[in-house]
Design a protein around this motif. Structure first.
Motif, PDB file in Angstrom:
ATOM      1  N   ARG A   1       0.831  -1.206   0.000  1.00  0.00           N
ATOM      2  CA  ARG A   1       0.000   0.000   0.000  1.00  0.00           C
ATOM      3  C   ARG A   1       0.866   1.257   0.000  1.00  0.00           C
ATOM      4  O   ARG A   1       0.641   2.179  -0.783  1.00  0.00           O
ATOM      5  N   LEU A   2       1.879   1.290   0.854  1.00  0.00           N
ATOM      6  CA  LEU A   2       2.772   2.438   0.879  1.00  0.00           C
ATOM      7  C   LEU A   2       3.492   2.602  -0.450  1.00  0.00           C
ATOM      8  O   LEU A   2       3.663   3.708  -0.961  1.00  0.00           O
ATOM      9  N   TYR A   3       3.902   1.475  -1.012  1.00  0.00           N
ATOM     10  CA  TYR A   3       4.594   1.517  -2.303  1.00  0.00           C
ATOM     11  C   TYR A   3       3.673   2.115  -3.364  1.00  0.00           C
ATOM     12  O   TYR A   3       4.064   2.969  -4.157  1.00  0.00           O
TER      13      TYR A   3
ATOM     14  N   ARG B   1       6.443   5.095  -6.765  1.00  0.00           N
ATOM     15  CA  ARG B   1       7.840   5.082  -7.204  1.00  0.00           C
ATOM     16  C   ARG B   1       8.051   3.937  -8.171  1.00  0.00           C
ATOM     17  O   ARG B   1       7.349   2.925  -8.148  1.00  0.00           O
ATOM     18  N   ARG B   2       9.003   4.055  -9.057  1.00  0.00           N
ATOM     19  CA  ARG B   2       9.319   3.003 -10.015  1.00  0.00           C
ATOM     20  C   ARG B   2       9.906   1.793  -9.288  1.00  0.00           C
ATOM     21  O   ARG B   2      10.759   1.922  -8.406  1.00  0.00           O
TER      22      ARG B   2
ATOM     23  N   LEU C   1      11.184   2.534  -0.093  1.00  0.00           N
ATOM     24  CA  LEU C   1      10.643   1.271  -0.584  1.00  0.00           C
ATOM     25  C   LEU C   1      11.216   0.900  -1.950  1.00  0.00           C
ATOM     26  O   LEU C   1      11.170  -0.266  -2.346  1.00  0.00           O
ATOM     27  N   ALA C   2      11.745   1.872  -2.668  1.00  0.00           N
ATOM     28  CA  ALA C   2      12.446   1.597  -3.922  1.00  0.00           C
ATOM     29  C   ALA C   2      13.909   1.244  -3.678  1.00  0.00           C
ATOM     30  O   ALA C   2      14.620   0.892  -4.619  1.00  0.00           O
TER      31      ALA C   2
ATOM     32  N   ALA D   1      11.345  -1.775   4.140  1.00  0.00           N
ATOM     33  CA  ALA D   1      12.131  -1.448   2.950  1.00  0.00           C
ATOM     34  C   ALA D   1      12.986  -2.654   2.540  1.00  0.00           C
ATOM     35  O   ALA D   1      13.304  -3.514   3.367  1.00  0.00           O
ATOM     36  N   PRO D   2      13.384  -2.716   1.265  1.00  0.00           N
ATOM     37  CA  PRO D   2      14.185  -3.863   0.794  1.00  0.00           C
ATOM     38  C   PRO D   2      15.626  -3.841   1.285  1.00  0.00           C
ATOM     39  O   PRO D   2      16.358  -4.790   1.043  1.00  0.00           O
ATOM     40  N   ARG D   3      16.029  -2.776   1.955  1.00  0.00           N
ATOM     41  CA  ARG D   3      17.369  -2.713   2.542  1.00  0.00           C
ATOM     42  C   ARG D   3      17.265  -1.987   3.872  1.00  0.00           C
ATOM     43  O   ARG D   3      16.299  -1.260   4.140  1.00  0.00           O
TER      44      ARG D   3
END
Length: 693
Positions: free
Chosen positions: A149-151, A156-157, A380-381, A428-430
């Protein structure tokens, strides 16, 4: 078994998504039925009184059609409406949402359902808010859904996550104008529980004060922080004789020129050249991803990406409605607070009428929401470095005072933004290291005009023997939010009413930057010396130096190279300046070095004027209409902070002091190398003689 597990997980997510959609649809249907029963101009039945089942079906169809239109049509409308000013887009939110509801009712094949246009606006706003709240509540316990949802809201791409464990990213959040002592006071009062938790019994962050240059304002500080050089930025606004033009830090064309000069001087693009994003700043910092960045706001065509963040945020109608409603509430809050201050005859006080309530609401609501949403998208990107500026406190403190209850309420809301970003970092992914910093503080005090009944420009004219007009135009506020609003409205940023601020003639140009004043004589093409000024206007320097509202002057000297003048004939060559003595008595450590450095700038004014300062109360006298000001020397304005995770190295060695925005830049560069690895370029060796961090 692995394939089966993946398949089951995918079907579970699909089922969860379908369940949430059905739940939101059901709640929206009930909301529409309730509103139809309350509002006289909103009807879900035909003239011949339909049954309850028919009415429910009509409501369900209308709610479903409205939801689908909001998901499919709204983003296209917002993208088209980026052709209009961004602030106007925010005001159109209600009417666009109402139009979608009318269309949804019209699509009902039964022909039931109608609403007056003004009623449709209200119904659509309530339904969007309820749908957003329902969807958010259902995803709170679902981490995957929360992240998606946040994404989606941040728009963002999508980017591929590197194989293995990625290096940590870094988010730099600038709380514009929040001084070190103001932050500590807010933490002690419990106004900022997130920051208090970071600094608590089991701290995760360290708090470090740092000292600004003489020009204690965002233009100089942020240029130095992001680009590694703020040389030749003597104030927030100054006159350049070689170009015959007034430079203003928050004018898009000036910001672009300052950024170009810094890049040329350092030979480096800036702090954010490696996979960086710049959000809500005056300068880009070398980032490829830009949103609400003033230095690119003057560009035309595709090169202007400064307003891209508005689409990312307003593409969700519930987001847009929530921000619009908060905007209206903030306008009302400001009107109420200013009225109460006026009725109580509060002192000091400045005018807060006209467009100011809307400018404040833009800074504290729209700009904050859009920038925070953009940072969420960057995290998130998986971007490596993000730098964002939140100007809310600075704008309110200028007009209400840095220690006022109004400003403290803004700090509470900023802390909630920090808490949200810390929560997003978990998804986040990191991993992300969140660094919070400020570019300057603010010093309280009444205005020079309020105390003495005249402005600095009038005093200068009197000292030159020139007539003083009875009605003098007020000086412009240096608040950053004003230029951001103008950029959002696509209006040129004017200075003293001039579209192109080129100056001609022999009369002095007097400019104000908080409690720092600058006097230039445009018909003399070099920086005048004290001897030349005395020959031309024998009474001017003594008039200024002996005025009780002025602390000291800096002028060039044929004999000494440069000299600082104070009251009662005090005169100290720049080379002999010592902190805490002579005209600089009481201005604190580092004042002498700050004055010496500014003296070397090519565009330093003929006369640099620093206001009086009371060390006991920490008060200055602003040459602008501000009761919380910054721009010169004196008090909290020159003492911002740096709040950094303990996982990063200490900013400076124990016993040392962090001095100047350029040194802060080198510290942030070092931290990026510690987090993202040696691919982060080293900071340029440009320190104007200062010791590297």
């Amino acid at each position: 078994m692995r394939w089966t597990g993946v398949g089951e997980g995918r079907w579970r997510r699909v089922a969860s998504g379908v369940w949430r959609s059905v739940a939101v649809w059901a709640v929206s249907t009930v909301t529409m039925l309730v509103l139809a029963g309350i509002l006289p101009d909103f009807r879900l039945q035909a003239e011949n009184e339909d049954s309850a089942t028919d009415i429910a079906v009509t409501a369900a169809f209308g709610a479903g059609a409205f939801g689908v239109l909001s998901s499919l049509v709204w983003p296209l409308l917002v993208r088209l409406l980026l052709l209009v000013p961004a602030l106007v887009l925010g005001l159109l939110v209600f009417f666009l949402n109402g139009s979608l509801l009318l269309l949804a009712l019209h699509l009902n094949p039964s022909g039931r359902g109608e609403a007056a246009p003004e009623t449709a606006v209200a119904v659509a706003a309530v339904m969007s808010a309820v749908a957003s709240a329902t969807g958010g509540a259902l995803t709170v316990r679902d981490d995957d859904a929360y992240r998606r949802r946040l994404y989606r809201l941040s728009d963002r791409r999508r980017r591929a996550v590197p194989d293995g464990v990625p290096t940590p990213g870094t988010v730099f959040l600038q709380l514009d104008g929040v001084g070190h002592d103001v932050l500590l006071d807010a933490v002690d009062r419990g106004l900022m529980p997130t920051v208090r938790g970071w600094l608590g019994d089991r701290p995760t962050h360290r708090l470090t004060p740092w000292r600004t240059d003489w020009s204690s304002q965002t233009g100089a500080s942020q240029l130095g922080i992001l680009h590694g050089s703020n040389e030749d930025v003597p104030a927030f606004r100054w006159y350049e004789k070689d170009r015959g033009e007034v430079m203003v830090s928050n004018r898009p064309s000036s910001a672009a020129e300052l950024q170009r000069r810094a890049v040329e001087r350092t030979g480096d693009g800036g702090l954010l050249t490696l996979d960086g994003a710049s959000r809500g700043n005056l300068f880009g910092g070398g980032a490829e991803e830009l949103a609400l960045v003033l230095s690119v706001a003057a560009r035309r065509g595709r090169g202007n990406r400064s307003r891209a963040g508005y689409f990312a945020y307003f593409s969700d109608p519930a987001n847009a409605v929530r921000t619009a409603m908060s905007f209206v509430a903030e306008v009302g809050r400001e009107i109420g607070q200013s009225t109460r201050a006026r009725l109580r005859k509060q002192r000091p006080r400045v005018g807060r009428g006209g467009l100011y309530p809307f400018i404040r609401a833009f800074a504290t609501v729209v700009e904050r929401d859009v920038v925070v949403a953009a940072v969420i998208g960057d995290m998130l990107a998986g971007r490596t470095a993000v730098y964002a500026d939140l100007v809310a406190y600075d704008e309110v403190a200028h007009h209400s005072g840095p220690l006022s209850r109004d400003a403290q309420k803004v700090l509470e809301r900023l802390d909630r933004s920090l808490a949200l970003l810390a929560k997003v970092a978990e998804h986040a992914p990191r991993a992300y290291r969140i660094v919070v910093l400020s570019d300057h503080g603010q010093s309280p005090g009444e205005t020079f005009r309020a105390r003495y009944g005249l402005e600095l420009g009038e005093l200068v004219r009197a000292g030159c023997g020139l007539p003083v007009p009875r009605k003098v135009q007020r000086t412009h506020s240096g608040a950053e939010a004003r230029a951001t609003v103008r950029a959002a409205l696509r209006r040129p940023v004017e200075e003293n009413g001039a579209q192109h601020p080129r100056v001609h003639g022999s009369e002095p140009v007097v400019l104000a930057s908080g409690n720092l004043g600058l006097v230039s004589f445009p018909d003399v093409h070099h920086r005048m010396t004290r001897e030349e000024i005395d020959a031309r206007h024998p009474a001017l320097l003594s008039t200024l130096a002996n005025h009780p509202g002025i602390g000291f002057l800096l002028v060039r000297s044929e004999r000494h190279g440069g000299v600082v003048l104070g009251a009662h004939g005090a005169e100290v060559p720049v080379a002999d300046l010592v902190d805490g003595s002579g005209p600089l008595d009481g201005f604190g450590p580092g004042a002498a070095d700050a004055v010496r450095r500014t003296h070397t700038f090519p565009h330093t004014a003929d006369i640099m004027v620093n206001s009086w300062y009371d060390p006991a109360e920490g008060e200055v006298l602003a040459f602008e209409e501000q009761i919380g000001s910054h721009g010169g020397l004196g008090g909290a304005q020159g003492r911002p902070f740096l709040l950094s995770p303990l996982a990063l190295s200490a900013p400076v060695r124990e016993g040392e002091e962090l001095v100047g925005a350029e040194q802060v830049h080198r510290v942030l560069r070092r931290w990026l190398r510690e987090s993202a690895g040696p691919q982060v370029p080293l900071a340029p060796d440009h320190d104007n003689g200062r010791q590297a961090a």
